[in-house]
Design a protein around this motif. Structure first.
Motif, PDB file in Angstrom:
ATOM      1  N   GLN A 116      -1.327  11.154  10.501  1.00  0.00           N
ATOM      2  CA  GLN A 116      -0.157  10.490  11.067  1.00  0.00           C
ATOM      3  C   GLN A 116       0.487   9.560  10.034  1.00  0.00           C
ATOM      4  N   ILE A 117       1.803   9.585   9.985  1.00  0.00           N
ATOM      5  CA  ILE A 117       2.548   8.663   9.136  1.00  0.00           C
ATOM      6  C   ILE A 117       3.260   7.671  10.043  1.00  0.00           C
ATOM      7  N   LYS A 118       2.966   6.392   9.848  1.00  0.00           N
ATOM      8  CA  LYS A 118       3.562   5.341  10.661  1.00  0.00           C
ATOM      9  C   LYS A 118       4.192   4.282   9.763  1.00  0.00           C
ATOM     10  N   CYS A 119       5.146   3.570  10.331  1.00  0.00           N
ATOM     11  CA  CYS A 119       5.690   2.409   9.632  1.00  0.00           C
ATOM     12  C   CYS A 119       4.621   1.322   9.653  1.00  0.00           C
ATOM     13  N   LYS A 120       4.360   0.718   8.508  1.00  0.00           N
ATOM     14  CA  LYS A 120       3.330  -0.314   8.425  1.00  0.00           C
ATOM     15  C   LYS A 120       3.903  -1.721   8.417  1.00  0.00           C
ATOM     16  N   THR A 121       5.216  -1.831   8.252  1.00  0.00           N
ATOM     17  CA  THR A 121       5.867  -3.145   8.257  1.00  0.00           C
ATOM     18  C   THR A 121       7.175  -3.059   9.022  1.00  0.00           C
ATOM     19  N   LEU A 122       7.703  -4.215   9.392  1.00  0.00           N
ATOM     20  CA  LEU A 122       8.991  -4.240  10.101  1.00  0.00           C
ATOM     21  C   LEU A 122      10.117  -3.754   9.204  1.00  0.00           C
ATOM     22  N   GLY A 123      10.013  -4.043   7.913  1.00  0.00           N
ATOM     23  CA  GLY A 123      11.020  -3.558   6.972  1.00  0.00           C
ATOM     24  C   GLY A 123      11.052  -2.038   6.947  1.00  0.00           C
ATOM     25  N   GLN A 124       9.879  -1.414   6.917  1.00  0.00           N
ATOM     26  CA  GLN A 124       9.814   0.041   6.959  1.00  0.00           C
ATOM     27  C   GLN A 124      10.377   0.580   8.266  1.00  0.00           C
ATOM     28  N   LYS A 125      10.129  -0.128   9.350  1.00  0.00           N
ATOM     29  CA  LYS A 125      10.648   0.297  10.660  1.00  0.00           C
ATOM     30  C   LYS A 125      12.179   0.271  10.663  1.00  0.00           C
ATOM     31  N   ARG A 126      12.765  -0.789  10.091  1.00  0.00           N
ATOM     32  CA  ARG A 126      14.232  -0.864   9.976  1.00  0.00           C
ATOM     33  C   ARG A 126      14.757   0.279   9.118  1.00  0.00           C
ATOM     34  N   TYR A 127      14.052   0.573   8.053  1.00  0.00           N
ATOM     35  CA  TYR A 127      14.448   1.632   7.127  1.00  0.00           C
ATOM     36  C   TYR A 127      14.448   2.992   7.826  1.00  0.00           C
ATOM     37  N   VAL A 128      13.370   3.302   8.541  1.00  0.00           N
ATOM     38  CA  VAL A 128      13.277   4.585   9.243  1.00  0.00           C
ATOM     39  C   VAL A 128      14.338   4.682  10.333  1.00  0.00           C
TER      40      VAL A 128
END
Length: 337
Positions: A116-128
């Protein structure tokens, strides 16, 4: 310690499902506990089959919140390392502890081997989120923040969902420069080393055989930026990596190549520009002039979004501090003159 200070001390207990969970939480030679104690100020020990927290009300509350979230991660088979522990503590200090769970639940893709590939930070979540909802996305930030890897993950996902018919990945071969002529092989052999990170990400999601098949069918193209000139790229997911090494002219050329049905991702780190001093980075120029253009999202990642070894965060921070001091040093020297 005064009586007043002693009176402020409290004890809290956190339940774990098993001693195995506690050992996983504490880490090898209690290295995880050392971080938790340093960052929260609480003393953390094992009391029978429970975790005992000692400190002020605020320290114990912070440690309790973070440890409960980390235990939840362990139960969900999430990896616990020092950088993730520090990030969880940062979120808890900001009052955003619940977002730790949100990150755990957000599976964005699967590798070829089912990881599984998940966002590990809020910045990554915003990016995705930007990658999902915008036609053109700029991902700007330091090494190790997942800019390229997440972009490739979303490109493969879009291809598998038939949202695009082709994936195009490109980089400027700035590092090669005049040295290309000294490398063995034809032009493709010469530029392949500079495209290797893109190949690695594609192999991770498609497997070597899957990549080879799609490449032979023309569904995937990995090429230096110079190959983009004069083309119109339709119905494609196009990623420009290491964009800080584009000139203004190259960036304009690239951003005017995509046609109907295409999506564009531009990634780069403006602290690692390898262009000659008299050349302005096309990435820096582009994010300046395109900041308010509708349909374009510019996501800025920071050292907090680094998901490599925690030392990478410290190195990036050290360089950022040095860069901030440099103008001050130049001003002092100018004043002395």
């Amino acid at each position: 310690m005064t009586d007043g200070q002693s009176a402020n001390k409290v004890e809290r207990y956190v339940n774990a499902d098993s001693m195995e969970e506690i050992m996983h939480l504490f880490g090898v030679f209690d290295e995880n506990v050392a971080i938790l104690e340093t960052e929260t100020g609480a003393k953390i020990t094992i009391d029978s089959d429970m975790i005992k927290l000692s400190g002020t009300e605020e320290q114990a509350e912070l440690a309790s919140t973070v440890i409960n979230k980390l235990l939840l991660m362990i139960r969900r088979k999430e990896a616990i390392d020092r950088s993730r522990i520090r990030y969880a503590i940062d979120l808890a200090k900001e009052g955003n502890a619940d977002l730790i769970e949100e990150l755990m639940d957000d599976v964005i893709a699967f590798t070829n081997r089912g990881r599984q590939i998940k966002c590990k930070t809020l910045g990554q979540k915003r990016y995705v989120s930007a990658l999902k909802h915008h036609t053109v996305v700029f991902g700007v930030g330091p090494a190790g923040t997942g800019k390229t890897y997440l972009a490739v993950a979303m490109a493969v996902l879009a291809f598998k969902n038939k949202e695009v018919s082709k994936i195009i990945l490109t980089r400027p071969a700035v590092e090669a420069g005049e040295k290309l002529g000294f490398l063995p092989g034809d032009l493709q052999n010469k530029v392949d080393p500079y495209l290797r990170p893109l190949y690695d990400a594609l192999y991770d999601f498609l497997g070597a055989e899957g990549f080879k098949t799609l490449n032979e069918r023309g569904c995937i193209e990995v090429a230096p930026l110079a190959y983009m000139r004069g083309r119109t790229l339709t119905d494609a997911y196009i990623i420009l990596d290491e964009a800080q090494n584009c000139t203004i002219e190259q960036m304009k050329m690239f951003l005017t190549r995509f046609g109907e049905g295409s999506r564009v991702v531009v990634t780069g780190d403006i602290t690692q520009i390898d262009l000659p001093r008299d050349k302005k980075s096309g990435l820096v120029h582009a994010i300046d002039i395109l900041n308010d253009v509708d349909g374009i999202s510019i996501v800025r990642l920071t050292h907090k979004d680094v998901v490599r070894h925690e030392m990478v965060q410290k190195i990036i921070q050290a360089y950022e501090h040095a860069q901030k001091r440099e103008p001050q040093k130049e001003n002092r020297e100018a004043q002395r003159q």
